[in-house]
Design an enzyme around this catalytic site. Structure first.
Site, PDB file in Angstrom:
ATOM      1  N   CYS A 169      30.258  17.984  27.437  1.00 37.07           N
ATOM      2  CA  CYS A 169      29.983  19.836  26.496  1.00 37.07           C
ATOM      3  C   CYS A 169      31.237  20.247  26.348  1.00 37.07           C
ATOM      4  CB  CYS A 169      29.349  19.647  27.542  1.00 37.07           C
ATOM      5  SG  CYS A 169      28.076  21.422  26.964  1.00 37.07           S
ATOM      6  N   ASP A 209      18.990  14.900  22.643  1.00 42.81           N
ATOM      7  CA  ASP A 209      20.413  16.064  22.756  1.00 42.81           C
ATOM      8  C   ASP A 209      20.368  15.769  21.169  1.00 42.81           C
ATOM      9  OD1 ASP A 209      21.889  18.117  22.538  1.00 42.81           O
ATOM     10  OD2 ASP A 209      23.751  16.700  23.565  1.00 42.81           O
ATOM     11  N   HIS A 265      20.914  16.356  26.904  1.00 38.45           N
ATOM     12  CA  HIS A 265      22.000  16.580  26.971  1.00 38.45           C
ATOM     13  C   HIS A 265      22.089  16.393  28.277  1.00 38.45           C
ATOM     14  CE1 HIS A 265      25.719  19.203  25.920  1.00 38.45           C
ATOM     15  NE2 HIS A 265      25.429  19.465  26.138  1.00 38.45           N
TER      16      HIS A 265
END
Length: 307
Positions: A197, A244, A275
């Site tokens: 991330c 995502d 995600h």
């Protein structure tokens, strides 16, 4: 969508049916686009047979008791917290250093910098560092929240803390950590980086801004570096989740830039994954995709850093 979370080593097995919309809202919440009240309010509008609001919310938020794959007491590694100078960041920084058994000044190993999400150095990221050390890499995972006292023990507070910080100084802390690994007395001087991330973004950014230090990068669902992509020398192995939409929207332009600059890269997109699918502390975790991605990552680092 039917979600199966299957964890071995006496970890719990949970089978739940959670609408994709709930995952999308959690992604908005986790990245600061909506607050917790709005997130829970939206969840309350869903009709999920057999599941209460509290059960769904609990499944989507981390339970770090489930995330440990390698014990900090594992005899094959030595783990400790190390402070280091960070002139490009906050002046002083701290990270979690894990060294494989038998690695020393006479028997050196390559190193991997591990970059956390947007909430500080949580137990999942520490476990990722231990996983790398277990297979032979010196691993170092800095905590961006060290200037504010360090990861506070829960992600909500950690996320709020990190949001108040200067992003350039955080990047500086990680850059100085990469330099530390390059010159560590046990290191061969070869440094890889993996991040998740926000840490995926940092991996892209350091590959662009430290081309003579980062020898391989494996960003997981990370957005591109803001600048200097033309400077990237390291091979990249990029991991994306099919569902995502936020991060995937940034990939076409980034791929064009990588191709234009003749960067050696491989990109993988994991089917039906959200995600955060590698994080085994939440309902977004997908065991098969996570294990495949990690196997690819370890092999990538072995090929680029150990050869």
């Amino acid at each position: 969508m039917t979600l199966f979370i299957d964890r071995s080593n006496n970890k719990s097995k949970t089978t739940s049916t959670i609408p994709q919309q709930a995952f999308d809202w959690y992604d908005e919440y986790a990245h600061g686009d909506i607050d917790r009240r709005t997130f829970l309010s939206r969840l309350g509008t869903l009709s999920v047979t057999g599941l209460t609001l509290s059960v769904v919310a609990s499944a989507l938020t981390p339970n770090y008791a489930l995330a440990e794959q390698i014990s900090f007491n594992d005899p094959d590694i030595t783990a400790s917290y190390v402070e280091y100078d960070s002139p490009n960041g906050h002046g002083k920084a701290r990270g979690y250093l894990v060294v494989p058994k038998g690695v020393n000044m006479d028997n050196k190993a390559p190193a991997v910098l591990v970059a956390h999400e947007n909430r500080g150095l949580n137990p999942y990221i520490e476990d990722v560092a231990r996983r790398l050390a277990k297979v032979g890499f010196i691993a170092f995972a800095p905590d961006a929240l060290f200037p504010l006292g360090g990861y506070p023990g829960n992600d909500d507070e950690g996320r709020a803390m990190q949001k108040t910080m200067d992003g350039d100084k955080i990047e500086g802390d990680f850059m100085d950590a990469a330099t530390l690994l390059k010159h560590h007395t046990f290191s061969t001087g070869k440094v890889g980086m993996v991040g998740f991330c926000y840490g995926g973004y940092l991996t892209n950014a350091l590959a662009a801004n430290m081309p003579d230090t980062i020898h391989a990068g494996a960003p997981y669902y990370g957005t591109p570096a803001k600048s200097n992509t033309e400077n990237i020398k390291a091979p990249l192995q990029l991991h994306f989740a099919e569902l995502d939409q936020r991060v995937n929207a940034t990939w076409p332009d980034y791929e064009t830039a990588l191709k234009a600059n003749q960067v050696n890269y491989t990109a993988f997109t994991y089917a039906n994954a959200n995600h955060g699918f590698h994080n085994d502390s939440t309902a977004r975790y997908q065991e098969k995709n996570a294990e495949l991605a990690w196997e690819r990552t370890v092999n990538f680092f072995k090929q680029t850093l150990m050869s």
